[in-house]
Design an enzyme around this catalytic site. Structure first.
Site, PDB file in Angstrom:
ATOM      1  N   ASP A  81       0.840  -1.200   0.000  1.00 13.87           N
ATOM      2  CA  ASP A  81       0.000   0.000   0.000  1.00 13.87           C
ATOM      3  C   ASP A  81       0.880   1.257   0.000  1.00 13.87           C
ATOM      4  O   ASP A  81       1.871   1.321   0.738  1.00 13.87           O
ATOM      5  CB  ASP A  81      -0.887  -0.037   1.260  1.00 13.87           C
ATOM      6  CG  ASP A  81      -2.099   0.888   1.164  1.00 13.87           C
ATOM      7  OD1 ASP A  81      -2.353   1.419   0.062  1.00 13.87           O
ATOM      8  OD2 ASP A  81      -2.792   1.063   2.187  1.00 13.87           O
ATOM      9  N   HIS A  82       0.544   2.235  -0.814  1.00  9.21           N
ATOM     10  CA  HIS A  82       1.200   3.556  -0.805  1.00  9.21           C
ATOM     11  C   HIS A  82       2.719   3.551  -0.855  1.00  9.21           C
ATOM     12  O   HIS A  82       3.367   4.132   0.033  1.00  9.21           O
ATOM     13  CB  HIS A  82       0.785   4.346   0.440  1.00  9.21           C
ATOM     14  CG  HIS A  82      -0.579   4.939   0.317  1.00  9.21           C
ATOM     15  ND1 HIS A  82      -0.857   6.011  -0.486  1.00  9.21           N
ATOM     16  CD2 HIS A  82      -1.745   4.586   0.894  1.00  9.21           C
ATOM     17  CE1 HIS A  82      -2.144   6.287  -0.398  1.00  9.21           C
ATOM     18  NE2 HIS A  82      -2.708   5.440   0.417  1.00  9.21           N
ATOM     19  N   HIS A 185      -7.916  10.021   4.246  1.00 14.06           N
ATOM     20  CA  HIS A 185      -7.372   8.966   5.110  1.00 14.06           C
ATOM     21  C   HIS A 185      -7.610   9.349   6.570  1.00 14.06           C
ATOM     22  O   HIS A 185      -7.696  10.529   6.893  1.00 14.06           O
ATOM     23  CB  HIS A 185      -5.863   8.839   4.897  1.00 14.06           C
ATOM     24  CG  HIS A 185      -5.483   8.301   3.557  1.00 14.06           C
ATOM     25  ND1 HIS A 185      -4.944   9.078   2.578  1.00 14.06           N
ATOM     26  CD2 HIS A 185      -5.570   7.049   3.053  1.00 14.06           C
ATOM     27  CE1 HIS A 185      -4.704   8.327   1.508  1.00 14.06           C
ATOM     28  NE2 HIS A 185      -5.069   7.093   1.768  1.00 14.06           N
ATOM     29  N   GLY A 186      -7.669   8.334   7.420  1.00 13.30           N
ATOM     30  CA  GLY A 186      -7.742   8.604   8.861  1.00 13.30           C
ATOM     31  C   GLY A 186      -9.164   8.587   9.393  1.00 13.30           C
ATOM     32  O   GLY A 186     -10.065   8.018   8.782  1.00 13.30           O
ATOM     33  N   HIS A 213      -9.702   5.202  -1.586  1.00  9.97           N
ATOM     34  CA  HIS A 213      -8.927   5.195  -0.333  1.00  9.97           C
ATOM     35  C   HIS A 213      -9.711   5.971   0.713  1.00  9.97           C
ATOM     36  O   HIS A 213     -10.532   6.809   0.388  1.00  9.97           O
ATOM     37  CB  HIS A 213      -7.570   5.853  -0.549  1.00  9.97           C
ATOM     38  CG  HIS A 213      -6.608   4.974  -1.286  1.00  9.97           C
ATOM     39  ND1 HIS A 213      -5.402   4.586  -0.758  1.00  9.97           N
ATOM     40  CD2 HIS A 213      -6.681   4.389  -2.502  1.00  9.97           C
ATOM     41  CE1 HIS A 213      -4.781   3.805  -1.626  1.00  9.97           C
ATOM     42  NE2 HIS A 213      -5.525   3.671  -2.695  1.00  9.97           N
ATOM     43  N   GLY A 214      -9.408   5.699   1.989  1.00  9.77           N
ATOM     44  CA  GLY A 214     -10.087   6.427   3.055  1.00  9.77           C
ATOM     45  C   GLY A 214     -11.520   5.953   3.213  1.00  9.77           C
ATOM     46  O   GLY A 214     -12.423   6.743   3.483  1.00  9.77           O
ATOM     47  N   SER A 216     -12.759   3.955   5.529  1.00 10.93           N
ATOM     48  CA  SER A 216     -13.219   3.868   6.924  1.00 10.93           C
ATOM     49  C   SER A 216     -14.032   5.104   7.288  1.00 10.93           C
ATOM     50  O   SER A 216     -13.631   6.226   6.983  1.00 10.93           O
ATOM     51  CB  SER A 216     -12.020   3.775   7.883  1.00 10.93           C
ATOM     52  OG  SER A 216     -11.377   2.540   7.751  1.00 10.93           O
ATOM     53  N   ASN A 235     -10.274   0.752   0.322  1.00  6.79           N
ATOM     54  CA  ASN A 235      -9.243   0.521   1.332  1.00  6.79           C
ATOM     55  C   ASN A 235      -9.748   0.825   2.738  1.00  6.79           C
ATOM     56  O   ASN A 235     -10.353   1.872   2.970  1.00  6.79           O
ATOM     57  CB  ASN A 235      -8.026   1.399   1.051  1.00  6.79           C
ATOM     58  CG  ASN A 235      -7.244   0.921  -0.154  1.00  6.79           C
ATOM     59  OD1 ASN A 235      -7.721   0.094  -0.936  1.00  6.79           O
ATOM     60  ND2 ASN A 235      -6.033   1.428  -0.299  1.00  6.79           N
TER      61      ASN A 235
END
Ligand SMILES: [Zn+2]
Length: 290
Positions: A81-82, A185-186, A213-214, A216, A235
């Site tokens: 990842d990344h 993200h986060g 992405h991000g 969550s 993700n």
């Protein structure tokens, strides 16, 4: 045996579901993800971030996931990842990763394209799949233990441009494209609003599986709409880590014996992680696909 991401992500695109891709940091996280994928008959997409690969991590984690994959009947992909540089990607491929992400999203378009092209040539020659990123997903950021995002920034300037995306995927032939459509993200302080219109435009002009992405903390109804409009991989990191940390904290507060067996210490964390993983799999529709 590990597989690359190609077949599972193409299946997701064709059948209009998304595979939740989970960042794992250790044995407990790996086991929770693999067991639930097996129970739910979902392809397993495990990812690792650079921070967990320092020192012997670069050998130990791929060796662990690689051998674990032999005990499960669902396909298992191990994705870096990344990664921000070619050296890290080469090391990961040598160590047994079956898929990589090159993240040149903060670079100018031409530089991102040139670097991605070089990595795709190297990776495809070894049957390794490549995800790249265009536009920039706001960071909390990955690897920062105090990471949070305000959600106050206007993401409009960093959203992926459809014209650029078309050129980018045609030239690089990446297997998946991470796009910026309004997530960060986060851990969110404010609920994000996904740009579904932009997602649809991107899917229409690229024909490449899109990655979000991000994931969550993003409301499921929005994610489902994104999936219906071309997102094939989402993700997840924070939601599983929150489950892990919450389970550990609760359990440790009840334990008086300092030498308690870790098998018991991790009990709640394990079941909360499995619950979080199962919820993503079912919400994104990747269950019963094998
Ligand atoms: Zn990411």
């Amino acid at each position: 045996m590990l597989v690359n991401m190609k077949e599972m992500i193409e299946q997701a695109k064709k059948e209009k579901f998304a595979i939740p891709a989970f960042d794992i940091c250790n044995y407990e996280m790996m086991r929770a993800v693999l067991e639930v994928c097996e129970e739910e008959k979902s392809p397993a997409l495990l990812m690792v971030l650079e921070g967990d690969l320092r020192g012997k991590g670069m050998q130990l984690i791929p060796a662990m996931v690689n051998s674990a994959s032999n005990f499960f009947s669902v396909p298992v992909c191990l994705h870096l990842d990344h990664a921000g540089n070619f050296d890290l990607i080469k090391q990961a491929i040598d160590s047994g990763f079956s898929s990589v992400m090159y993240d040149g999203s903060t670079l100018p378009f031409d530089k991102n394209l040139a670097n991605t092209l070089e990595i795709v040539d190297y990776a495809h020659a070894r049957s390794i799949t490549v995800e790249a990123e265009l536009g920039h997903v706001g960071d909390a950021m990955v690897g920062n233990e105090n990471a949070t995002t305000t959600g106050d920034d206007d993401p409009e300037d960093t959203l992926t441009d459809p014209t650029e995306a078309k050129i980018f995927v045609e030239k690089t032939k990446v297997d998946a494209l991470a796009v910026a459509i309004g997530t960060s993200h986060g851990v969110y302080k404010k609920t994000p609003t996904l740009r579904i219109d932009r997602t649809k435009q991107l899917a229409d002009c690229t024909n490449t599986p899109l990655v979000l992405h991000g994931g969550s903390g993003t409301p499921y109804d929005q994610l489902k709409e994104a999936i219906a409009n071309g997102v094939c991989k989402i993700n997840i990191f924070s939601d599983v880590v929150t489950a892990l940390n919450g389970g550990l904290k609760g359990k440790l507060n009840t334990i008086t014996n300092p030498a308690t067996w870790p098998m018991f210490v991790f009990e709640d964390a394990r079941s909360l992680m499995k619950e979080a993983v199962r919820a993503k799999i079912r919400a994104f529709g990747s269950n019963n696909r094998i």
